[in-house]
Design a protein around this motif. Sequence first.
Motif, short mmCIF file in Angstrom:
data_model
loop_
_atom_site.label_atom_id
_atom_site.label_comp_id
_atom_site.label_asym_id
_atom_site.label_seq_id
_atom_site.Cartn_x
_atom_site.Cartn_y
_atom_site.Cartn_z
N MET A 175 8.44 1.71 -15.20
CA MET A 175 7.43 1.10 -14.33
C MET A 175 8.05 0.02 -13.44
SD MET A 175 4.41 0.95 -13.21
CE MET A 175 3.61 2.09 -14.35
N GLN A 176 9.00 -0.73 -13.99
CA GLN A 176 9.65 -1.76 -13.18
C GLN A 176 10.45 -1.13 -12.05
OE1 GLN A 176 12.00 -4.47 -15.48
NE2 GLN A 176 12.80 -5.56 -13.67
N THR A 177 11.12 -0.02 -12.34
CA THR A 177 11.85 0.68 -11.27
C THR A 177 10.89 1.22 -10.21
OG1 THR A 177 13.55 1.33 -12.88
CG2 THR A 177 13.45 2.55 -10.79
N LEU A 178 9.75 1.75 -10.66
CA LEU A 178 8.76 2.24 -9.71
C LEU A 178 8.23 1.11 -8.82
CD1 LEU A 178 6.95 4.58 -8.73
CD2 LEU A 178 5.32 3.93 -10.53
N VAL A 179 8.00 -0.05 -9.41
CA VAL A 179 7.52 -1.19 -8.62
C VAL A 179 8.59 -1.64 -7.63
CG1 VAL A 179 6.82 -3.61 -8.75
CG2 VAL A 179 5.90 -1.97 -10.38
N GLU A 180 9.85 -1.68 -8.05
CA GLU A 180 10.92 -2.12 -7.15
C GLU A 180 11.08 -1.18 -5.96
OE1 GLU A 180 14.41 -2.36 -9.51
OE2 GLU A 180 13.72 -4.10 -10.69
N ARG A 181 10.87 0.10 -6.17
CA ARG A 181 11.11 1.08 -5.10
C ARG A 181 9.91 1.28 -4.21
NH1 ARG A 181 15.19 4.57 -6.38
NH2 ARG A 181 14.81 5.43 -4.31
N ARG A 182 8.69 1.06 -4.73
CA ARG A 182 7.49 1.37 -3.97
C ARG A 182 6.74 0.13 -3.48
NH1 ARG A 182 9.92 5.36 -3.80
NH2 ARG A 182 9.30 7.44 -4.54
N ILE A 183 7.22 -1.06 -3.79
CA ILE A 183 6.47 -2.25 -3.41
C ILE A 183 6.55 -2.51 -1.91
CG2 ILE A 183 8.40 -3.82 -3.86
CD1 ILE A 183 6.29 -5.82 -4.88
N TYR A 184 7.66 -2.13 -1.29
CA TYR A 184 7.79 -2.38 0.16
C TYR A 184 6.81 -1.53 0.97
CZ TYR A 184 11.95 -5.23 -0.62
OH TYR A 184 12.81 -6.23 -1.01
N PRO A 185 6.74 -0.20 0.77
CA PRO A 185 5.72 0.54 1.53
C PRO A 185 4.29 0.19 1.12
CG PRO A 185 6.87 1.98 -0.02
CD PRO A 185 7.63 0.69 0.02
N PHE A 186 4.08 -0.19 -0.17
CA PHE A 186 2.74 -0.58 -0.59
C PHE A 186 2.27 -1.84 0.12
CE2 PHE A 186 0.12 -3.17 -3.49
CZ PHE A 186 -0.99 -2.34 -3.57
N LEU A 187 3.12 -2.84 0.17
CA LEU A 187 2.74 -4.07 0.87
C LEU A 187 2.58 -3.84 2.36
CD1 LEU A 187 4.86 -6.81 -0.94
CD2 LEU A 187 2.44 -6.26 -1.21
N LEU A 188 3.38 -2.93 2.93
CA LEU A 188 3.20 -2.61 4.35
C LEU A 188 1.82 -1.99 4.59
CD1 LEU A 188 4.32 -2.28 7.24
CD2 LEU A 188 5.20 -0.05 6.52
N MET A 189 1.40 -1.09 3.70
CA MET A 189 0.06 -0.49 3.85
C MET A 189 -1.02 -1.56 3.68
SD MET A 189 0.61 3.05 1.71
CE MET A 189 -1.12 3.45 1.85
N VAL A 190 -0.84 -2.49 2.76
CA VAL A 190 -1.84 -3.55 2.57
C VAL A 190 -1.93 -4.43 3.81
CG1 VAL A 190 -2.36 -5.64 1.24
CG2 VAL A 190 -1.63 -3.56 0.06
N VAL A 191 -0.78 -4.80 4.37
CA VAL A 191 -0.78 -5.64 5.57
C VAL A 191 -1.43 -4.92 6.74
CG1 VAL A 191 0.72 -6.75 7.27
CG2 VAL A 191 1.19 -7.02 4.84
N ILE A 201 -6.07 -4.18 10.35
CA ILE A 201 -7.13 -3.34 10.93
C ILE A 201 -8.51 -3.92 10.62
CG2 ILE A 201 -8.21 -1.06 10.83
CD1 ILE A 201 -5.42 0.10 10.35
N LEU A 202 -8.72 -4.38 9.38
CA LEU A 202 -10.00 -4.97 9.02
C LEU A 202 -10.27 -6.24 9.83
CD1 LEU A 202 -10.04 -4.50 5.14
CD2 LEU A 202 -11.36 -3.25 6.84
N THR A 203 -9.25 -7.09 9.98
CA THR A 203 -9.42 -8.31 10.78
C THR A 203 -9.77 -7.98 12.22
OG1 THR A 203 -7.80 -9.41 9.36
CG2 THR A 203 -8.32 -10.47 11.46
N PHE A 204 -9.10 -6.99 12.77
CA PHE A 204 -9.38 -6.60 14.15
C PHE A 204 -10.81 -6.07 14.29
CE2 PHE A 204 -9.39 -3.21 17.39
CZ PHE A 204 -9.08 -3.96 18.51
N GLN A 205 -11.25 -5.25 13.33
CA GLN A 205 -12.60 -4.71 13.40
C GLN A 205 -13.65 -5.80 13.22
OE1 GLN A 205 -13.43 -1.72 14.32
NE2 GLN A 205 -11.32 -1.01 14.43
N ILE A 206 -13.40 -6.77 12.33
CA ILE A 206 -14.34 -7.88 12.15
C ILE A 206 -14.47 -8.69 13.42
CG2 ILE A 206 -14.68 -10.07 10.92
CD1 ILE A 206 -13.49 -8.72 8.43
N ARG A 207 -13.36 -8.96 14.11
CA ARG A 207 -13.42 -9.68 15.37
C ARG A 207 -14.18 -8.89 16.43
NH1 ARG A 207 -7.21 -12.05 16.08
NH2 ARG A 207 -7.31 -13.54 14.33
N GLN A 208 -13.98 -7.59 16.46
CA GLN A 208 -14.69 -6.78 17.43
C GLN A 208 -16.20 -6.78 17.15
OE1 GLN A 208 -12.01 -6.66 19.67
NE2 GLN A 208 -13.10 -4.80 20.26
N PHE A 209 -16.59 -6.71 15.87
CA PHE A 209 -18.02 -6.75 15.54
C PHE A 209 -18.62 -8.11 15.87
CE2 PHE A 209 -17.23 -3.04 12.66
CZ PHE A 209 -18.21 -2.22 13.20
#
Length: 598
Positions: A531-547, A552-560
């Motif tokens: 699990m630690q290896t999985l976290v080390e290898r997948r945390i970068y794309p996961f955090l990119l998706m979160v950001v 996108i949510l911030t942009f949509q809230i401002r538009q609304f």
Amino acid sequence: HSLFTLIQCCDLLMWLQVKASHFDGLITTILGYILLAGALIVCHALASLVKFQRSRRLLGVCYIVVKVSLLVVMEIGLFPLICGWWLDICSLEMFDATLKDREQSFDSAPGTTMFLHWLVGMVYVFYFASFILLLREVLRPGVLWFLRNLNDPDFNPVQEMIHLPIYRHLRRFILSVVVFGSIVLLMLWLPIRIIKLLFPTFLPYNVMLYSDAPVSELSLELLLLQVVLPALLEQGHTRQWLKRLVHAWTFTAGYMLDLHSYLLGDHEDDDNLPNNNPPGRHNNNRIPGLGEGLHAAHQAILQQGGPVGFQSYHRPVNFPLKIILLVVFMCVTLLLASLICLTLPVCAGRWLMSFWMGSAMVHELYTAASGLYVCWLSIRAATVMLSWMPQGRSIIMLKVQEWTLMILKTLVVAVMLAGVIPLLLGLLFELVIVAPLRVPLDQTPLFYPWQDWALGVLHAKIIAAITLMGPQWWLKTVIEQVYANGIRNIDLHFIVRGLASPVICVLLLSLCVPYTISKGITPLLGVQPEMQTLVERRIYPFLLMVVMLLAILTFQIRQFKRLYEHIKNDKYLVGQRLVNYERKSGRSTSSSSYSSSS
């Protein structure tokens, strides 16, 4: 040698026909469009015969769509591909390659091979068109009457595709192939033969596209193509040098062959002869009906910043013979220029690389790029010193001090903007995209800083271009300000504080925060090593998706919020006060608070 080259081309065409199964879908589609166009022509003729006007118009529009689509494919797809393959065939001896090698590369990756040849052909066509535009700025308007002027406001390629018949497009296509192919023979194949004859040990170039080296040479070649060469050619003084060189050659050739009036025109005042040409002079316009009058005035108004009007010229004795001699002189000049470009930068780069690489084989990408910049810097320094010499020794010393300070500032900025930021960006791209896609979880990814830096430069250029094309925000404002200041007015404090520091901090946080979470926090939770290896290898794309999701949510809230404010103001804002209309009492009350949006 010409017969041998022709036989090689025939073998290549036969081999491509045998290998056409790789592209059976594309060939079938093109043949289908051709058959569809023929069927539309037949149906249009039948509709005209039986006088079905609506059907005839509909069939005509469908035929125009199919015709324009096929011509676009030929102009943008097929023609650069032919140029790329012809460039590759004519340069085989320069890289010590054979058609067998190209066959093997095509068998291993047919799509990639065709795309690379198309890309090389497209670059060749682009720089050829850019050189033609430069020639139009130097030569008398009308000398290049047989070439289409891309800067002409009346030039509409889609309209030409619609109105001109197919046989004229085919004739123009075949003529373009012959002209571009002849130039490749003159400036590539023939100089290679001369170099091998005069300097047998100079060729071949040491270029290894497919090697087991950890550094990808293809990324470095893309770096040269997209960064080094455009940065050199986009300099204003470089273009002015080339323009002056072309003007000097034209001036010399014109006076040697008595063609000065034909090439550069006369600067005499012809206001006394408004409607007719003097004896021995010929109208520059080769298109009937466009000689003078309203169209000439219209052209003079629209073509601002370049040669305008229609200039006449003096026709000397033995004019056809002198034109032939001019073409021969031009071919010899192009041959000599190609010889210099193929030998001088590489020789200078090899000599420069020999100081710290010794006798080791170096990729010619480095030698050519370094030699090209050495030659450019030498010419630039010579021209600057010649312009400073009449001002005296004290002014020269003052200028040298100013330029030394400017060079030091430029080096500091280059280390940050062209060194640190691309390296961090390339490493982040490797961790987010490349490593999760290419390296399995049971293997350890290897990182090569040099390759990451080369890819990071390309990514930084793409991000900067997208930023400049996007909406206004702080990064776009800073980049525009830095670009407007230029190198001479470089502001080191502004660049470090406004551009380099924020970008480096964001990239460092993007690299360090996931590493800290995976290496520092995850082991404290007592998870399994898998699990630690999985976290080390997948945390970068996961955090990119979160950001990205948060952005996108911030942009949509401002538009609304903007939409809500817009609806509220349209309904209740009267003057500068928000008015609340009460339906039950039938009276309205005005709010004492002002609208925040007003």
